[in-house]
Design an enzyme around this catalytic site. Structure first.
Site, PDB file in Angstrom:
ATOM      1  N   CYS A  20      18.416 112.393 -22.604  1.00  0.00           N
ATOM      2  CA  CYS A  20      17.682 113.103 -21.553  1.00  0.00           C
ATOM      3  C   CYS A  20      17.052 114.391 -22.085  1.00  0.00           C
ATOM      4  O   CYS A  20      16.006 114.823 -21.595  1.00  0.00           O
ATOM      5  CB  CYS A  20      18.608 113.422 -20.383  1.00  0.00           C
ATOM      6  SG  CYS A  20      18.965 111.994 -19.335  1.00  0.00           S
ATOM      7  N   LYS A  21      17.679 114.995 -23.085  1.00  0.00           N
ATOM      8  CA  LYS A  21      17.118 116.201 -23.679  1.00  0.00           C
ATOM      9  C   LYS A  21      15.998 115.870 -24.655  1.00  0.00           C
ATOM     10  O   LYS A  21      14.967 116.547 -24.692  1.00  0.00           O
ATOM     11  CB  LYS A  21      18.220 116.981 -24.390  1.00  0.00           C
ATOM     12  CG  LYS A  21      19.264 117.575 -23.450  1.00  0.00           C
ATOM     13  CD  LYS A  21      20.375 118.265 -24.231  1.00  0.00           C
ATOM     14  CE  LYS A  21      21.447 118.810 -23.300  1.00  0.00           C
ATOM     15  NZ  LYS A  21      22.577 119.429 -24.053  1.00  0.00           N
ATOM     16  N   CYS A  36       2.617  98.899 -22.265  1.00  0.00           N
ATOM     17  CA  CYS A  36       2.071 100.253 -22.213  1.00  0.00           C
ATOM     18  C   CYS A  36       0.572 100.336 -22.464  1.00  0.00           C
ATOM     19  O   CYS A  36      -0.054 101.316 -22.077  1.00  0.00           O
ATOM     20  CB  CYS A  36       2.811 101.143 -23.210  1.00  0.00           C
ATOM     21  SG  CYS A  36       4.544 101.426 -22.764  1.00  0.00           S
ATOM     22  N   PHE A  76      11.754 106.018 -18.780  1.00  0.00           N
ATOM     23  CA  PHE A  76      10.740 105.314 -18.001  1.00  0.00           C
ATOM     24  C   PHE A  76      10.688 105.761 -16.546  1.00  0.00           C
ATOM     25  O   PHE A  76      11.701 106.108 -15.941  1.00  0.00           O
ATOM     26  CB  PHE A  76      10.971 103.809 -18.064  1.00  0.00           C
ATOM     27  CG  PHE A  76      10.690 103.215 -19.415  1.00  0.00           C
ATOM     28  CD1 PHE A  76       9.411 103.223 -19.935  1.00  0.00           C
ATOM     29  CD2 PHE A  76      11.705 102.664 -20.181  1.00  0.00           C
ATOM     30  CE1 PHE A  76       9.140 102.692 -21.191  1.00  0.00           C
ATOM     31  CE2 PHE A  76      11.453 102.132 -21.432  1.00  0.00           C
ATOM     32  CZ  PHE A  76      10.170 102.139 -21.936  1.00  0.00           C
ATOM     33  N   ASP A  84       8.243 105.110 -12.592  1.00  0.00           N
ATOM     34  CA  ASP A  84       7.454 104.175 -11.789  1.00  0.00           C
ATOM     35  C   ASP A  84       6.238 104.880 -11.186  1.00  0.00           C
ATOM     36  O   ASP A  84       6.222 106.100 -11.016  1.00  0.00           O
ATOM     37  CB  ASP A  84       8.299 103.603 -10.649  1.00  0.00           C
ATOM     38  CG  ASP A  84       9.526 102.846 -11.139  1.00  0.00           C
ATOM     39  OD1 ASP A  84       9.612 102.570 -12.349  1.00  0.00           O
ATOM     40  OD2 ASP A  84      10.395 102.533 -10.306  1.00  0.00           O
ATOM     41  N   LEU A 100      13.081  97.934 -29.179  1.00  0.00           N
ATOM     42  CA  LEU A 100      12.073  98.643 -29.953  1.00  0.00           C
ATOM     43  C   LEU A 100      12.584  98.861 -31.363  1.00  0.00           C
ATOM     44  O   LEU A 100      13.675  99.404 -31.548  1.00  0.00           O
ATOM     45  CB  LEU A 100      11.759 100.007 -29.334  1.00  0.00           C
ATOM     46  CG  LEU A 100      10.956 100.036 -28.037  1.00  0.00           C
ATOM     47  CD1 LEU A 100      10.584 101.474 -27.707  1.00  0.00           C
ATOM     48  CD2 LEU A 100       9.703  99.197 -28.147  1.00  0.00           C
ATOM     49  N   HIS A 132      -1.345 107.793 -24.861  1.00  0.00           N
ATOM     50  CA  HIS A 132      -0.161 107.317 -24.150  1.00  0.00           C
ATOM     51  C   HIS A 132       1.096 107.756 -24.902  1.00  0.00           C
ATOM     52  O   HIS A 132       1.267 107.443 -26.083  1.00  0.00           O
ATOM     53  CB  HIS A 132      -0.158 105.796 -24.034  1.00  0.00           C
ATOM     54  CG  HIS A 132       1.128 105.256 -23.483  1.00  0.00           C
ATOM     55  ND1 HIS A 132       1.392 105.237 -22.140  1.00  0.00           N
ATOM     56  CD2 HIS A 132       2.232 104.770 -24.089  1.00  0.00           C
ATOM     57  CE1 HIS A 132       2.615 104.745 -21.942  1.00  0.00           C
ATOM     58  NE2 HIS A 132       3.132 104.456 -23.115  1.00  0.00           N
ATOM     59  N   ASN A 181       7.540 107.905 -19.161  1.00  0.00           N
ATOM     60  CA  ASN A 181       6.673 106.826 -19.638  1.00  0.00           C
ATOM     61  C   ASN A 181       6.538 105.832 -18.499  1.00  0.00           C
ATOM     62  O   ASN A 181       7.461 105.070 -18.211  1.00  0.00           O
ATOM     63  CB  ASN A 181       7.296 106.172 -20.877  1.00  0.00           C
ATOM     64  CG  ASN A 181       6.454 105.033 -21.429  1.00  0.00           C
ATOM     65  OD1 ASN A 181       5.595 104.487 -20.741  1.00  0.00           O
ATOM     66  ND2 ASN A 181       6.716 104.638 -22.666  1.00  0.00           N
TER      67      ASN A 181
END
Length: 392
Positions: A68-69, A172, A223, A225, A274, A312, A345
């Protein structure tokens, strides 16, 4: 009120400082955004997420706090909520065959967000839905027949003869692909006005954490929405206010990289992997790709730092690598970084959230702002999608 004010401001600028679009070239005439009502603060994500999925593993908590950081995200919007989890508790159960439930949530949410973004866009445009001749619909978040393009057309009241194109599961780069096709439609059908919509939710990919799938936690931290919509057309009328010319488009895939971004749909939803080499693969090939686009501006003296940029942000590592490789000034990717911070994202939508921020920055600069710019997105393939754009 905001859309009305935007239109008035654009027309005021148009009378005094705007550049003139090249005849026959596609332009962006309006842009709208929409988001689900559930706002997630990154500060509160860890506790809320682990509580919803009933996870008390301290190692998972530590990992998620770190992610999260490092993602640099501050806020995101999500379709998933505590109410969703109460209605569908099986979504938090490892191995549950929940694709039916996920599609029940996603199919409805995706069209609703696309509808709201389209309304915002059409309001800014200032013309009626009867003037929309084509619809390009992009999503990697729903799956059904007929597709969301038909449901959206009906909800908006578009003509039953509107010409529809639908892109599913491009990931993406889907928004830039949609823009490329909308450009071709607009330039080859005089008088046409294309509504391009993108709409995404991460419902299909929501899964309880598993140490064997570390990327699931990356998704939980990164991510978001939302939806976006553009009106694209050539040869604007006096009542329209184009702000970007879509000068040239280019798509390219990197041979032998099909497995670097891997997504699979199963009874449990969609899962992603990924490869760690993704940022480096992009970094190794981006300079040549950008030079091909810039060459189409017809100015041999145009340097990369002379451009505005809409990139992006798959994640901060991609932006950092691109900035270093291309020797860009720190402010050149600021709009991409701010979009990542504000929305996460959001897959195919994100490029348009960035373009909206770029529009705001260029409006502040007026005639002194950059004339030429690049729009870039990357996705499965590895696929590069790029645009040479001209600010109007």
């Amino acid at each position: 009120m905001l859309a009305t004010g935007r239109v008035a401001k654009q027309k005021e600028i148009a009378q005094s400082t705007r550049r003139v679009a090249n005849q026959g070239k596609a332009t962006v005439l309006a842009l709208g955004k929409a988001f689900p009502s559930n706002v997630v603060s990154q500060e509160n994500l860890v506790e809320e997420y682990l509580r919803e999925i009933k996870c008390d593993d301290p190692s998972i908590k530590v990992k998620l706090e770190h992610l999260c950081k490092t993602t640099t995200v501050k806020t995101r919007y999500t379709v998933m909520s505590s109410e969703t989890m109460q209605k569908y508790p099986e979504l938090a159960t490892e191995g549950s065959p929940t694709i039916k439930q996920r599609l029940e949530i996603a199919n409805e949410a995706v069209v609703q967000m696309a509808y709201e973004a389209s309304l915002a866009c059409i309001k800014e445009w200032g013309r009626g839905v009867e003037d929309i001749t084509h619809l390009v619909y992009v999503s990697s978040s729903e799956f059904r027949l007929p597709g969301g393009d038909l449901y959206l057309s009906a909800q908006l009241g578009l003509s039953n003869e509107v010409q529809r194109v639908m892109f599913y599961f491009l990931g993406c780069y889907g928004g830039v692909s949609g823009m490329r096709v909308a450009k071709d439609i607009a330039e080859n059908n005089p008088g046409s006005r294309v509504l391009l919509t993108t709409s995404e939710t991460m419902v299909l990919g929501f899964r309880p954490p598993n140490k064997a799938r570390p990327y699931d936690l990356v998704g939980a931290a990164l991510f978001g929405d939302g939806a976006a919509a553009l009106i694209i057309g050539a040869d604007p009328t006096e009542s329209e206010s184009p702000f970007m010319e879509l000068h040239y488009a280019l798509q390219q895939f990197l041979p032998g990289t099909q497995e670097v971004i891997d997504g699979r749909l199963s009874e449990e939803g969609i899962s992603f992997k990924l490869g760690r080499e993704l940022p480096q693969k992009i970094e190794d090939n981006i300079e040549e790709f950008c030079k091909k686009l810039v060459a189409k501006a017809g100015s041999g003296s145009l340097e990369l730092n002379d451009l505005f940029w809409a990139v992006h942000p798959g994640g901060p590592a991609i932006l950092n690598g691109l900035e270093t490789k291309l020797k860009l000034k720190p402010d050149k990717l600021e709009c991409s970084r701010r979009a990542l911070m504000d929305y996460g994202n959001a897959s195919s939508n994100t490029i348009f959230y960035i373009m909206d921020k770029v529009r705001g920055e260029l409006e502040k600069k007026g005639r002194g702002g950059e004339e030429w710019g690049l729009g870039l997105a990357f996705g499965p393939g590895i696929t590069f999608e790029g645009f040479l754009m001209r600010s109007l």
